[in-house]
Motif scaffolding. Structure first.
Motif, PDB file in Angstrom:
ATOM      1  N   GLN A 414       0.661  -1.241  -0.027  1.00  0.00           N
ATOM      2  CA  GLN A 414       0.171   0.007  -0.010  1.00  0.00           C
ATOM      3  C   GLN A 414       0.724   1.045   0.094  1.00  0.00           C
ATOM      4  OE1 GLN A 414      -2.904  -0.124   3.124  1.00  0.00           O
ATOM      5  NE2 GLN A 414      -3.738  -1.822   2.518  1.00  0.00           N
ATOM      6  N   VAL A 428      -4.864   6.690  -6.973  1.00  0.00           N
ATOM      7  CA  VAL A 428      -4.519   6.597  -5.510  1.00  0.00           C
ATOM      8  C   VAL A 428      -4.776   5.223  -5.011  1.00  0.00           C
ATOM      9  CG1 VAL A 428      -4.975   7.462  -3.173  1.00  0.00           C
ATOM     10  CG2 VAL A 428      -4.641   9.197  -5.247  1.00  0.00           C
ATOM     11  N   ARG A 429      -5.916   4.743  -5.379  1.00  0.00           N
ATOM     12  CA  ARG A 429      -5.938   3.257  -4.881  1.00  0.00           C
ATOM     13  C   ARG A 429      -5.069   2.199  -5.646  1.00  0.00           C
ATOM     14  NH1 ARG A 429     -10.559   1.118  -4.893  1.00  0.00           N
ATOM     15  NH2 ARG A 429     -10.845   1.486  -7.191  1.00  0.00           N
TER      16      ARG A 429
ATOM     17  N   ASP D 231     -11.997  -2.496   0.178  1.00  0.00           N
ATOM     18  CA  ASP D 231     -11.576  -1.173  -0.554  1.00  0.00           C
ATOM     19  C   ASP D 231     -11.293  -0.201   0.678  1.00  0.00           C
ATOM     20  OD1 ASP D 231     -10.811  -1.779  -2.908  1.00  0.00           O
ATOM     21  OD2 ASP D 231     -12.517  -0.999  -3.945  1.00  0.00           O
ATOM     22  N   ARG D 234      -7.675   0.767   5.188  1.00  0.00           N
ATOM     23  CA  ARG D 234      -6.217   1.067   4.955  1.00  0.00           C
ATOM     24  C   ARG D 234      -5.268   0.929   6.303  1.00  0.00           C
ATOM     25  NH1 ARG D 234      -7.583   2.204   0.822  1.00  0.00           N
ATOM     26  NH2 ARG D 234      -7.301   3.604  -0.777  1.00  0.00           N
ATOM     27  N   ARG D 417      -9.716  11.700  -0.044  1.00  0.00           N
ATOM     28  CA  ARG D 417      -9.008  11.855  -1.440  1.00  0.00           C
ATOM     29  C   ARG D 417      -9.191  10.316  -2.294  1.00  0.00           C
ATOM     30  NH1 ARG D 417      -3.424  13.736   1.160  1.00  0.00           N
ATOM     31  NH2 ARG D 417      -4.255  15.385   2.237  1.00  0.00           N
ATOM     32  N   PRO D 420     -13.289   6.722  -4.686  1.00  0.00           N
ATOM     33  CA  PRO D 420     -14.500   7.221  -5.563  1.00  0.00           C
ATOM     34  C   PRO D 420     -15.877   6.814  -5.202  1.00  0.00           C
ATOM     35  CG  PRO D 420     -12.930   5.839  -6.901  1.00  0.00           C
ATOM     36  CD  PRO D 420     -12.770   5.541  -5.374  1.00  0.00           C
ATOM     37  N   ASP D 423     -17.788   3.338  -6.150  1.00  0.00           N
ATOM     38  CA  ASP D 423     -17.302   2.323  -4.998  1.00  0.00           C
ATOM     39  C   ASP D 423     -18.027   2.079  -3.796  1.00  0.00           C
ATOM     40  OD1 ASP D 423     -15.495   1.812  -7.133  1.00  0.00           O
ATOM     41  OD2 ASP D 423     -13.905   1.241  -5.593  1.00  0.00           O
TER      42      ASP D 423
END
Ligand SMILES: Nc1ncnc2c1ncn2[C@@H]1O[C@H](COP(=O)(O)OP(=O)(O)O)[C@@H](O)[C@H]1O
Ligand SMILES: Nc1ncnc2c1ncn2[C@@H]1O[C@H](COP(=O)(O)OP(=O)(O)O)[C@@H](O)[C@H]1O
Ligand code: SF4
Ligand code: SF4
Ligand code: SF4
Lengths: 430, 399, 291, 436
Positions: A414, A428-429, D231, D234, D417, D420, D423
């Motif tokens: 990541q 970004v992803r 998704d 993080r 950021r 999207p 999603d």
């Protein structure tokens, strides 16, 4: 991202080679072939082949046991006999196997040695290992001291010293157990065949420079090096295998396909990585899957250099047989100084256009691990890329923590993705 | 020649003062005394030597003071040094690096890394990049025993080292200087032998922690000064007149590249043992009269290096005699038992232990073993183990 | 032979145990045992109170004792004790006194666990001790019991009722608490959680026994000997793969150290007396043992 | 208002942060993760939204705002205290044999707690970061001790009741209407007359604006168990890096000491992580270590730091294990070492470990930002400053008042950021724990 697992011809060949090796080994006494135990790094396969002795590689037994989930028992057995939890698990796995009747990974008994050929290359623990074996077997030992490239080069003195030892120590002892003199021409023939197979192997590794890479140079790579790091170097079988392997890779390359992995073909490659350090054998597939699931492919690895730096350019030379064997021993990856190892890694990152590099540190192996954190920083400096760091062990299942490694790899990838995203804002992803 | 001058060391004959001197030297982690020695005359060098086998005669002959570096024990917090090593690697290289990073080794001009094990081997590479100002040399004394090939290889290596060092100190690489250096170390070794004999006879007067710190003081001393210090201590300590206590006599054995903290030695003795023999500071233990070969000093040095007098885990046990040698030693010093100590994560030492304990068992010699790290601050379990061991020898006798 | 009344004081990290024995050289009899938890009090005070309560039990004064032996953290007993013996020496002796067939003693206390291999004379042949991690000892179980609101003496019986043990992943004695709390919220029963904890401790103890090369039967001593749940898990672990190891315990297991110390005290007393007798005719013998 | 949610599900605390489209923090919520992860996340999330709404409302109120805010949170805690009263009664009744004797005592203690609500749940407690559990627990403890000294009630039993009851009381999401609570808060704060009318009007106006959750990201120790799609998860490393960098843009090195792990992170001039090291699975050197020690010494977590700062000669603590350290301090205290010296030694021990980790991750660059719960501890901060200076020379060491929210802030920023909208729609369908 993946398609179902496919078996390629070279895979079957590789498997058959290995099985053939263990059954021939089991018959060695009947066949009246002397048995010689030796180690993978700096192994003198061509010389042993020229004497037609049967080589046994204790590390190979250990890793094979681990892949068959038997190493834990062996390690426990050795620890019960007084060995410390702290020491190299390869040694304990091998000793444990011996204590339990020396039944090899294929279920066949591995015969006792007639000679312990201690080619002391790139690892100090080898020496302690053979001291322990010698206590058990009470057989002849030939000690071949390979000086470490501590100051970063192979000097003439080193080469002369190794050749001298071959002539005065190793060859006479082999002659004694084999009962005949060395036939230098046979040795040369073998070296020539080695060279041919080495060319093909190096080509295969170099194929990873393409995108997508048709091979995985770490997880797949350990299968590729199997034959050439062991008794098959210098044989026709090995030449045939490497030619076949090369054909398979050429086909994938032509089709624009990635490597075959246990979880399918990995063609959608999000990360190209260089990997330092040996793999974990007890959870080899799970370990591989972590990388696979993230779309990470290894484009180069240093582990595939421990039994010969072919990808880096080393070739055996039939014209100078003993000097060539000496150079081979002296140049194995773990015999390099730390700055030299860092440079190999950095060069690989550049040559293979990698996105990053991962250091897998194993508890067992001081030869590899002591100093790896420093290497990590050095390679970061040399390449300007961040490196990832994970830890487990070779064959001791207790030290493999799946979720921990997964967490670290995911975080690392990541991080790579975020950096990439920063230069290409739309992605970004990962 | 400065090195052959009579000892400039002024020594008291008062035991307390001597012990204070020894402790001050042992605690001199910043090597201030080495700096003083260097400053006393131009052209002097100081070269750090990692355990175990460093060519100290060659260094000394070239005008370089060998300074043995054996980590920092529990005397500093290892912070940056830890950054270099994973948890499963012994402690010695960390604290050694920490010393370097703290600037404590700035007085050294170079470092010698003898091939002791893979950790020290790799440390040589770490050093090359971390301390580029140091002259770093890796020496690989053959493990093959005395063979002509081995001698030739080592000889070439040492000759080169000697020439390189002399070029730095501005001396001529004379054989005579080598002979004088060998003689100086032989003198130190004779003093060490007297120390060992004295302790064997009256361990209550020569406690393990003092003897150990004395030997460590010698890590950074010119050989003849060291000999004088040892001799003065032996005389003073024997006159101490302590009474023998009801304790058992033990040999303390291990690889001892990484050193146990001094408190561990105290803990072991307080738990009811007298340490009558140990192999803590291996490099000092060469035989007092180095065998000379055809009068050629470098050949003698090479010969001595290849026929190391003392078996230890980091030397190849060519004749498979490590166990028998230990049994002989135990008998020679009339020890009641053996404490086998090894640094955690030290492959050489730990792989040796089962072989040694096997031999001790066969000889009916009681033993107990434990692991330590140079930085450990807790001795509870060591006290328990050594104490129980002492109890059982006391209550049940030796067998 | 003359009968000697001796006391043993075992100063542990969580509790102090005192035993008083009568020993006539050939056999010994236990007069009383007392245990008192320290509970953050000054150990010296607790020690003194425990000794006094034991003396009161047998209606004797300190002065009536032929030898007072300390073990464990012996410094705490300074001023009361005659001499000191080390923990494993005492557990071996006390263990064999309680169970003469035992050939290994596993002492599991609050912070340490020790595996001690003994011969039939209770001589320590081999031993292993846990290192600097509390993830396999009494304090660990105690912590968990506290989080679960279970009294210590309920822990064992509860664990025995579990059918499906819940594996505990966090091996750390401190962090396991988070796992445990989370299990509670997932509705896992207290019994199953405790069983999971016992399994994880048993794995460590089995390893300790193996590394000491312990021989059967194994007597468990120390505080955790009374934890039946742990004993069951440990028995299962030890007999995995067909290895036959008999695990036994004793009602007075927690006192093994104190009993052993008292017995060694008597032994030493006789030896010293003999030496003193010899002193009249011979040279001075060495002084008493220095702890 | 369009907002983005970041949730940091830590081992000890769960944090939620809301940012708006300009990446400004508009709401924060925090709770302890003692029990149920789902509940913890939900509580933190609701608190953050309530916080955002409260802030919006109070922005329109004027002078009386501060008093109302304080009263508002007291109201919220009172709801939970009421729950605790019920669970305590049940737990007391369920205690075998002793139920009838325990119940009146428990009731009496709780009544006292209700009486003390205004002082117990004051603003200071909140800024100190003490949670309902800790505040109420400490007071219950004290009151129970008082009671037990007088009567024949067993102290351990009484605490047992509390331990069981709090688990349950904490494991519930308490549903309360913002408007009702706000009205009650006005009452409690004693706001009257025109000020009262203005406040009510503000609430109505603010209530008109919907808080629209446009994205979310989860992170933290327990992130694998968050009810979020893959998704939207993080790594906490990235979140801590970005969060610290955003709070203090000069940050190049981040040290995060949380409850169960310690992280050393290096970030570049864009806030991107370049290297990191983590320590976990062992409580030594983490926040939990301090918690354990505080328990051992019967101190509150927030009392440790100030006490340690009074030390003159820090003791040398050698135990690496938390449990052993607990006994070691008892030993040290019993041989007469001062409590503050021992505590100071403990803090140094923790920071020493952190220093190793920092070294391993690449060192300390200017500036170093210290985050995580332990950064709230003044003695830990002082020890860090000291050791950083010794080993790396002059470096700025930052501690942000909001440092405990660092991970959650990073996550919220990633939400803003990164993910999207399309999603998110998918995600919303799968996601049950977080539909606003
Ligand atoms: N009935 C019991 N069930 C389970 N554990 C117990 C019981 N009684 C005591 N213990 C445990 O035994 C430990 C104390 O054992 P002990 O041998 O006295 O230790 P130490 O000698 O270190 O003080 C405590 O940690 C406690 O957890
Ligand atoms: N007010 C406070 N004073 C001192 N330390 C605190 C305070 N609040 C929390 N802590 C420390 O912070 C730790 C929790 O840190 P946190 O970052 O929330 O952890 P996690 O993210 O793992 O849940 C606690 O274990 C405690 O040691
Ligand atoms: S230390 Fe490493 S190279 Fe040596 S035997 Fe073990 S695994 Fe092999
Ligand atoms: S202590 Fe052992 S492993 Fe460590 S450097 Fe020395 S010999 Fe090597
Ligand atoms: S894992 Fe837990 S119990 Fe073990 S050393 Fe660490 S803090 Fe102590």
């Amino acid at each position: 991202m993946t398609t179902p697992v496919r078996k390629e011809p070279s895979m079957e060949t590789q498997k058959a080679l290995l099985a053939g090796y263990f059954s021939r080994l089991a018959r060695a006494k009947e066949d009246k072939r002397p048995v010689v135990y030796t180690f993978v790094p700096g192994n003198l396969a061509e010389l042993l082949g020229a004497f037609d002795v049967a080589p046994v590689y204790p590390e190979v037994n250990a890793l094979q046991s681990a892949m068959r989930q038997r190493s834990s028992d062996f390690i426990r057995e050795a620890e019960r006999a007084g060995h410390s939890e702290d020491v190299c698990s390869y040694v304990k796995c091998d000793l444990g196997m011996m204590m339990k009747g020396n039944v090899g990974p294929t279920g066949e008994v591995i015969p006792p040695p007639d000679l312990l050929l201690l080619s002391f290359t790139g690892c100090f623990t080898f020496m302690k290992w053979f001291e322990l074996l010698r206590d058990q077997y009470d057989c002849e030992v030939a000690m071949l001291h390979i000086p470490y490239q501590g100051d970063g080069e192979i000097t003439d003195e080193m080469r002369r010293y190794v050749v001298d030892q071959l002539q005065r120590e190793v060859i006479p002892k082999l002659e004694k157990v084999a009962g005949h003199r060395l036939d230098l021409d046979r040795l040369r023939e073998r070296l020539a065949r080695s060279r041919k197979a080495e060319d093909d192997l190096a080509w295969v590794f170099r194929a990873a420079q393409h995108r997508p890479s048709p091979i995985d140079a770490y997880f797949g790579g350990v299968y590729y090096i199997g034959p050439i790091f062991t008794s098959f170097r210098g044989t026709d079988e090995a030449c045939a295998y490497y030619a076949e392997l090369r054909a398979d890779v050429e086909a994938r390359l032509a089709a624009g396909e990635g490597p075959t992995t246990p979880s399918g073909t990995l063609s959608d490659q999000k990360f190209r990585l260089v990997v330092e350090g040996p793999p974990n054998w007890t959870s080899f597939r799970d370990f591989w899957k972590i990388f696979h699931d993230e779309g990470a492919v290894a484009v180069a690895s240093t582990y595939t250099q421990v039994g010969g730096t072919y990808e880096r350019g080393f070739r055996h030379d039939p014209a100078n047989p003993l000097e060539s064997l000496a150079d081979y021993c002296l140049s194995c990856y773990t015999n390099l100084s730390l700055p030299a190892r860092s440079k190999v890694l950095a060069d690989m990152v550049k040559e293979y256009d990698a996105d990053g590099f991962v250091v897998h540190s194993v508890k067992s192996c001081n030869s590899f691990s002591a100093g790896q954190l420093h290497m990590l920083r050095e390679v970061e400096k040399l390449t300007g890329l961040p490196g990832g760091f994970i830890e487990s062990d070779l064959v001791d299942a207790r030290y493999y923590g799946h979720s921990n490694i997964k967490n670290r790899i995911e975080s690392y990838l990541q991080m790579l993705a975020a950096r990439r995203g920063a230069s290409r804002p739309t992605e970004v992803r990962a | 020649m400065t090195t052959s001058a009579a000892p400039a060391l002024a020594l008291s004959d008062d035991l307390d003062e001597l012990v204070a001197e020894i402790e001050a030297r042992f605690d001199d982690l910043t090597l201030s005394r080495v700096r003083a020695w260097k400053d006393a005359a131009p052209g002097r060098l100081a070269v750090g030597c990692l355990p175990v086998l460093a060519p100290r005669e060659v260094l000394w002959a070239a005008g370089a003071l060998p300074v043995f570096i054996r980590g920092a024990g529990d005397r500093i917090d290892t912070i940056r040094g830890d950054a270099f090593y994973q948890s499963y690697i012994c402690h010695l290289p960390r604290s050694t690096l920490e010393l370097g990073l703290l600037g404590h080794l700035d007085v050294l001009d170079g470092m010698i890394f003898p091939n002791t094990c893979d950790v020290i081997r790799n440390l040589s590479g770490v050093w090359q990049t971390t301390f580029p100002q140091h002259f770093v040399r890796f020496v690989d004394p053959p493990q093959t025993g005395e063979r002509a090939t081995a001698a030739a290889f080592l000889r070439a290596d040492l000759d080169l080292l000697y020439r390189d060092l002399c070029a730095r100190t501005g001396r001529a690489p004379e054989p005579a200087a080598l002979a004088e250096a060998s003689e100086a170390y032989a003198e130190a070794a004779r003093a060490m032998a007297a120390l060992a004999a004295a302790r064997l006879a009256e361990p209550w007067n020569l406690p393990a922690d003092e003897v150990y710190q004395l030997r460590r003081a010698g890590d950074a001393m010119p050989p003849r000064d060291f000999a004088a210090l040892v001799t003065a201590y032996v005389t003073a300590a024997r006159g101490r007149g302590r009474r023998a206590e009801d304790r058992i006599r033990v040999c303390l054995v291990g690889a001892f590249c990484e050193q146990p903290p001094v408190a561990l030695l105290r803990a072991a003795e307080r738990a009811g043992c007298y340490v009558v023999d140990d192999d803590l500071t291996l490099s000092h233990e060469s035989s007092p009269t180095a065998p000379r070969r055809d009068g050629e000093p470098m050949a003698s040095i090479v010969h001595a290096a290849l026929t190391t007098p003392r078996a230890c885990a980091v030397r190849y046990d060519e004749h498979g005699a490590a166990g028998a040698t230990l049994v002989e030693r135990v008998r020679a010093c009339r020890a009641d038992g053996v404490l086998l100590a090894a640094p955690s994560f030290c492959d050489p030492a730990l792989l040796d232990q089962p072989r040694l304990t096997g031999a001790l068992d066969a000889a009916g010699i009681p033993h107990t073993s434990f692991k330590y790290s140079e930085s450990s601050g807790q001795f509870q379990s060591i006290r328990e183990q050594a104490g129980t061991f002492a109890d059982s020898v006391k209550l049940w006798g030796t067998a | 032979m003359q009968r000697l009344t001796c006391a043993g004081i075992d100063v542990g990290s969580s509790s102090i145990k005192v035993a008083i024995v009568d020993d006539d050289g050939a056999s010994a009899q236990l007069r009383t045992t007392v245990v008192e938890r320290i509970r953050r009090r000054d150990p010296r005070v607790v020690m003194r109170a425990t000794v006094d309560s034991a003396l009161a039990d047998v209606q004797l004064d300190l002065g009536d004792l032929a030898y007072v032996a300390s073990t464990g953290d012996g410094d705490v007993a300074e001023g009361v004790r005659t001499g000191h013996f080390y923990g494993m020496t005492c557990h071996a002796r006390g263990g064999l006194f309680l169970e003469p067939r035992a050939r290994a003693v596993l002492d599991v206390g609050a912070l340490w666990a020790r595996a001690i291999v003994v011969d039939d004379r209770s001589k320590v042949i081999n031993s292993r001790m846990t290192s600097q991690c509390a993830a396999g000892t009494g304090q660990f179980i105690e912590n968990i019991a506290r989080y679960l609101g279970v009294r210590l003496d309920e822990v064992g019986p509860l664990s025995l009722t579990a059918t499906r043990p819940e594996p505990v992943s966090g091996i750390c004695a401190v962090l396991a608490e988070t796992d445990v709390i989370n299990m509670v919220s997932r509705g896992i029963s207290t019994a199953e959680i405790l069983r999971g904890i016992h399994e994880s401790v048993a794995i460590r103890l089995a390893k300790l026994l193996r590394s000491a090369k312990a021989t059967s039967p194994v007597l468990v001593t120390g505080g955790l000997a009374s934890d039946a749940g742990l004993l069951r898990c440990l028995t299962e672990r030890l007999n995995e793969g067909g290895r036959e190891t008999e695990l036994v315990t004793h009602r007075l297991s927690i006192h093994a150290g104190a009993i052993g110390a008292a017995l060694w005290g008597a032994f030493r007393r006789r030896k010293l007396d003999a030496q003193r007798a010899a002193e009249l005719s011979g040279p001075r013998p060495p002084v008493a043992p220095s702890p | 208002m369009k907002v983005f949610l970041g949730v940091d599900l830590g081992s000890t605390t769960s944090k939620a942060v809301l940012v708006d489209e300009a990446e400004r923090v508009v709401g924060r919520g925090i709770t302890n993760t003692r029990s149920n992860y789902d509940v913890a996340v939900e509580v933190a999330r609701r608190d953050a939204i309530t916080d955002a709404r409260l802030a919006m409302t109070l922005g329109l109120v004027g002078d009386a705002g501060a008093a109302i805010a304080q009263a508002f949170w007291v109201e919220q805690d009172l709801l939970r205290l009421e729950r605790l009263r019920q669970t305590c009664r049940a737990a007391a009744a369920a205690t075998p044999g002793e139920g009838p004797r325990l119940a009146p005592t428990v009731d009496m203690i709780l009544a006292r707690l209700f009486d003390e609500a205004d002082t117990l749940f004051n603003a200071e407690a909140r800024t100190r970061g003490s949670f309902f559990r800790d505040i109420v627990g400490a007071r219950f403890h004290a009151l129970a001790e008082e009671v037990c000294q007088r009567g024949a009630i067993d102290f351990e039993r009484l605490l047992g009741v509390y331990d069981r009851a709090i688990l349950e009381a904490e494991n519930e999401v308490i549903d309360a209407s913002f408007d009702e609570m706000f009205a009650a808060a006005i009452e409690r704060a004693g706001v009257e007359g025109p000020a009262r009318d203005a406040a009510l009007a503000a609430a109505e106006r603010a209530g008109g604006e919907a808080i629209d959750l446009a994205g979310f990201v989860g992170t933290g120790y327990g992130r694998a168990r968050l009810p979020f799609p893959r998704d939207c998860i993080r790594s906490e490393i990235l979140c801590h890096g970005l969060g610290a960098f955003t709070m203090l843009p000069q940050t190049r090195t981040v040290l995060d000491i949380g409850g169960q792990d310690t992280k050393a992170i290096q970030v570049d001039e864009r806030g991107l992580v370049t290297s990191f090291q983590m320590n976990d699975r062992c409580a030594a050197g983490c926040g939990r270590y301090l918690g354990y020690i505080a328990d051992e010494l019967s101190l509150g977590l927030h009392e440790l730091g100030p006490l340690a700062l009074q030390a003159r000669r820090p003791s040398r603590i050698t135990s690496t294990c938390t449990v052993f350290a607990g006994t070691e301090i008892r030993d040290l205290l019993s041989v007469g070492e001062k409590r503050e010296d021992v505590l100071s030694g403990l803090h140094r021990a923790i920071i020493t470990r952190a220093m190793s980790l920092l070294a391993r991750s690449g060192g300390v660059y200017d500036e170093l930002t210290f985050t995580g719960g332990v950064a709230r501890n003044e003695a830990a901060v002082a020890a860090l400053r000291d050791m950083v200076f010794t080993h790396y020379g002059p470096r700025t060491v930052n501690v942000h008042t909001d440092s405990i929210y660092t991970g959650a802030l990073g996550a919220a920023l990633f939400a803003k950021r990164g993910v999207p909208a399309e999603d998110l729609d998918d995600a919303k369908k799968e996601c049950t724990g977080c539909s606003a």
